[in-house]
Design a protein around this motif. Structure first.
Motif, PDB file in Angstrom:
ATOM      1  N   VAL A  11      -7.838  20.298  30.259  1.00  0.00           N
ATOM      2  CA  VAL A  11      -8.340  20.811  31.531  1.00  0.00           C
ATOM      3  C   VAL A  11      -9.031  22.140  31.251  1.00  0.00           C
ATOM      4  CG1 VAL A  11      -7.737  21.681  33.815  1.00  0.00           C
ATOM      5  CG2 VAL A  11      -6.592  19.646  32.916  1.00  0.00           C
ATOM      6  N   GLU A  12     -10.298  22.191  31.590  1.00  0.00           N
ATOM      7  CA  GLU A  12     -11.093  23.389  31.300  1.00  0.00           C
ATOM      8  C   GLU A  12     -11.375  24.170  32.575  1.00  0.00           C
ATOM      9  OE1 GLU A  12     -15.688  24.363  30.571  1.00  0.00           O
ATOM     10  OE2 GLU A  12     -14.953  22.710  29.337  1.00  0.00           O
ATOM     11  N   LEU A  84      -3.043  18.955  38.371  1.00  0.00           N
ATOM     12  CA  LEU A  84      -3.866  18.478  37.263  1.00  0.00           C
ATOM     13  C   LEU A  84      -3.389  19.075  35.946  1.00  0.00           C
ATOM     14  CD1 LEU A  84      -6.325  16.880  36.320  1.00  0.00           C
ATOM     15  CD2 LEU A  84      -7.750  18.850  36.920  1.00  0.00           C
ATOM     16  N   ILE A  85      -3.047  20.351  35.955  1.00  0.00           N
ATOM     17  CA  ILE A  85      -2.570  21.014  34.742  1.00  0.00           C
ATOM     18  C   ILE A  85      -1.267  20.409  34.253  1.00  0.00           C
ATOM     19  CG2 ILE A  85      -1.612  23.213  33.908  1.00  0.00           C
ATOM     20  CD1 ILE A  85      -3.810  24.627  35.530  1.00  0.00           C
ATOM     21  N   VAL A  90      -3.724  20.311  26.948  1.00  0.00           N
ATOM     22  CA  VAL A  90      -4.348  21.601  26.667  1.00  0.00           C
ATOM     23  C   VAL A  90      -5.018  22.111  27.932  1.00  0.00           C
ATOM     24  CG1 VAL A  90      -6.103  22.839  25.320  1.00  0.00           C
ATOM     25  CG2 VAL A  90      -4.784  20.991  24.248  1.00  0.00           C
ATOM     26  N   VAL A  91      -4.826  23.380  28.232  1.00  0.00           N
ATOM     27  CA  VAL A  91      -5.584  24.050  29.280  1.00  0.00           C
ATOM     28  C   VAL A  91      -6.417  25.138  28.613  1.00  0.00           C
ATOM     29  CG1 VAL A  91      -5.482  25.544  31.306  1.00  0.00           C
ATOM     30  CG2 VAL A  91      -3.968  23.582  31.132  1.00  0.00           C
ATOM     31  N   LYS A 103      -0.621  31.676  39.989  1.00  0.00           N
ATOM     32  CA  LYS A 103       0.115  30.412  39.910  1.00  0.00           C
ATOM     33  C   LYS A 103      -0.479  29.463  38.870  1.00  0.00           C
ATOM     34  CE  LYS A 103       2.064  30.415  44.565  1.00  0.00           C
ATOM     35  NZ  LYS A 103       2.175  29.696  45.856  1.00  0.00           N
ATOM     36  N   LEU A 104      -1.666  29.773  38.375  1.00  0.00           N
ATOM     37  CA  LEU A 104      -2.260  28.960  37.311  1.00  0.00           C
ATOM     38  C   LEU A 104      -2.114  29.638  35.953  1.00  0.00           C
ATOM     39  CD1 LEU A 104      -5.541  27.642  38.988  1.00  0.00           C
ATOM     40  CD2 LEU A 104      -3.271  26.605  38.921  1.00  0.00           C
ATOM     41  N   GLY A 105      -1.397  30.766  35.908  1.00  0.00           N
ATOM     42  CA  GLY A 105      -1.131  31.445  34.650  1.00  0.00           C
ATOM     43  C   GLY A 105      -0.104  30.695  33.828  1.00  0.00           C
ATOM     44  N   TYR A 106      -0.004  31.032  32.556  1.00  0.00           N
ATOM     45  CA  TYR A 106       0.846  30.282  31.632  1.00  0.00           C
ATOM     46  C   TYR A 106       2.308  30.295  32.038  1.00  0.00           C
ATOM     47  CZ  TYR A 106       3.309  28.906  27.393  1.00  0.00           C
ATOM     48  OH  TYR A 106       4.141  28.269  26.506  1.00  0.00           O
ATOM     49  N   GLU A 107       2.837  31.454  32.421  1.00  0.00           N
ATOM     50  CA  GLU A 107       4.262  31.538  32.743  1.00  0.00           C
ATOM     51  C   GLU A 107       4.634  30.662  33.926  1.00  0.00           C
ATOM     52  OE1 GLU A 107       6.457  32.849  30.852  1.00  0.00           O
ATOM     53  OE2 GLU A 107       4.907  33.563  29.476  1.00  0.00           O
ATOM     54  N   SER A 108       3.672  30.401  34.804  1.00  0.00           N
ATOM     55  CA  SER A 108       3.947  29.525  35.953  1.00  0.00           C
ATOM     56  C   SER A 108       3.861  28.054  35.562  1.00  0.00           C
ATOM     57  CB  SER A 108       2.959  29.824  37.084  1.00  0.00           C
ATOM     58  OG  SER A 108       3.132  31.131  37.579  1.00  0.00           O
ATOM     59  N   VAL A 109       2.791  27.670  34.878  1.00  0.00           N
ATOM     60  CA  VAL A 109       2.559  26.245  34.613  1.00  0.00           C
ATOM     61  C   VAL A 109       3.445  25.699  33.498  1.00  0.00           C
ATOM     62  CG1 VAL A 109       0.194  26.391  35.465  1.00  0.00           C
ATOM     63  CG2 VAL A 109       0.640  26.697  33.015  1.00  0.00           C
TER      64      VAL A 109
END
Length: 407
Positions: A11-12, A84-85, A90-91, A103-109
């Motif tokens: 996901v880009e 989607l993530i 890979v994001v 909420k789309l940061g690494y610690e959240s997802v």
């Protein structure tokens, strides 16, 4: 399309060349790459656009991807992006982080997707005064020292001239990003653990200039005086023009003769003799006695010596202009000197060397057939046929299908 990354979903989330190029490399290697774009599209779509939401720059960086349009700054768009993530291996994130939903940061997802590889590209690094500041390639060239290290100035002899032939920080960072993604995927195979991988465009430019940036007391002894003088000038509030002029005075004069371009009677050729052995061959090929650093009495700071060197250089230049590019290539190669004609990039689609190596390929696109540079790496165990590559997607083409697949 099978490839070394087949079976991976990427996901880009990008709005620049670095993120787009890294995503395209993943697609070229067989990954399913879903590009999440804002409702009005990636800004690169409208950079010198030839049609609505279509530009050569965008198309050269986004072949083989799916396009999903979401407004990630609304609750619905944020929820869809998060969902989607959760399906991704890979994001790839390359956005201005001061506008990026937390909420789309690494610690959240990572909570819902612990095996995720989260590649984060930033400009100046994650810490410090310049962290999170927006930047483009030329700003980074300036900050990193690359702009001044070229030593090129405008016609006024004072204003620095940047590299504009390519966006160095963007394309090179994409390649570093792929190294990071590949390394993290290998680590996941070994451990089952995902992770966040970060890199910055500033770090890329520092890496590309590492021999200049590295500081070593013994090696840098000739520069100590120059550094001290320049530091004093800056402390006194001297203008950039004055500092630059003084730096030129303190920097040893360089007269490259055997590693530089030359005009010929019908074009230009590059003489690429870097070593002493090759310089000896170049002297014979060019019929010159110019020694430069191979001269035991070399003293470029001596004005009389320097003028003699410049005159010999003029004689070499006049000699090169007496024959065609093809003639000089034949002469130089017969003496074992690395050489090549100097081309315009716009003419390379007709180059026999590129064609015979399949470095260029034809790709279908709704706007018409296109000639693209083929993937930069080839794998004998997982080949990607050129015919399997697809053009860049139309804006939002895959939104409905991807959202439906999320349930």
């Amino acid at each position: 399309m099978k490839g070394i990354f087949s079976g991976l979903r990427v996901v880009e989330l990008s709005a620049d060349v670095a993120g787009s190029f890294a995503g395209q490399i993943c697609a070229d290697r067989g990954a399913e790459v879903i590009k999440v774009e804002p409702m009005n599209g990636d800004p690169l779509r409208n950079t010198n656009a030839f049609a609505v939401s279509e530009s050569k720059l965008f198309q050269s960086l986004n072949r083989g991807k799916q396009s999903v349009t979401l407004d990630i700054y609304t609750q619905q768009g944020l929820e869809l992006a998060s969902a989607l993530i959760q399906t991704a291996d890979v994001v790839l994130v390359s956005l201005q982080k001061n506008r990026f939903p937390g909420k789309l940061g690494y610690e959240s997802v990572r909570i819902e997707n612990p095996g995720l590889i989260y590649l984060d590209i930033n400009a100046f690094g994650e810490q410090g005064f310049w962290a999170e500041k927006p930047a483009n390639d030329l700003v980074l060239q300036a900050y990193s020292g690359m702009l001044l290290s070229e030593g090129k100035t405008a016609s006024d002899g004072k204003t620095p001239v940047p590299l504009v032939s390519t966006q160095m920080s963007e394309y090179a960072t994409a390649l570093y990003a792929i190294v990071g993604i590949s390394s993290a995927l290998f680590h996941r195979v070994e451990t089952g653990i995902g992770q966040k991988v970060t890199t910055s465009k500033l770090l890329t430019l520092l890496s590309l200039q590492s021999s200049r940036v590295v500081n070593h007391d013994m090696a840098d002894k000739p520069l100590h005086k120059a550094r001290k003088v320049l530091s004093l000038l800056r402390a006194e509030g001297a203008s950039h023009e004055k500092v630059l002029a003084r730096r030129k005075q303190l920097t040893p004069r360089l007269v490259p003769a055997f590693y530089r371009p030359y005009q010929t009677s019908d074009g230009a050729v590059f003489v690429g003799a870097l070593t002493r052995r090759l310089r000896d061959k170049a002297r014979e090929a060019l019929n010159t006695t110019l020694q430069l650093r191979d001269d035991p009495d070399y003293d470029i700071e001596n004005d009389e010596y320097y003028q003699t060197v410049l005159q010999q250089q003029v004689e070499i230049e006049a000699n090169l202009k007496s024959k065609t590019t093809a003639e000089w290539i034949k002469i130089l190669e017969s003496h074992g000197v690395p050489t090549g004609e100097i081309n315009f990039p716009e003419d390379l689609h007709e180059s026999p060397q590129l064609i015979e190596n399949n470095y260029l390929g034809e790709i279908d696109h709704p706007s018409g057939k296109q000639i693209h540079v083929m993937p930069h790496a080839r794998f004998s165990a997982a080949p990607v046929p050129d015919s399997g590559l697809k053009g860049a997607p139309a804006l939002g083409r895959d939104t409905e299908a991807v959202i439906d697949s999320l349930g």
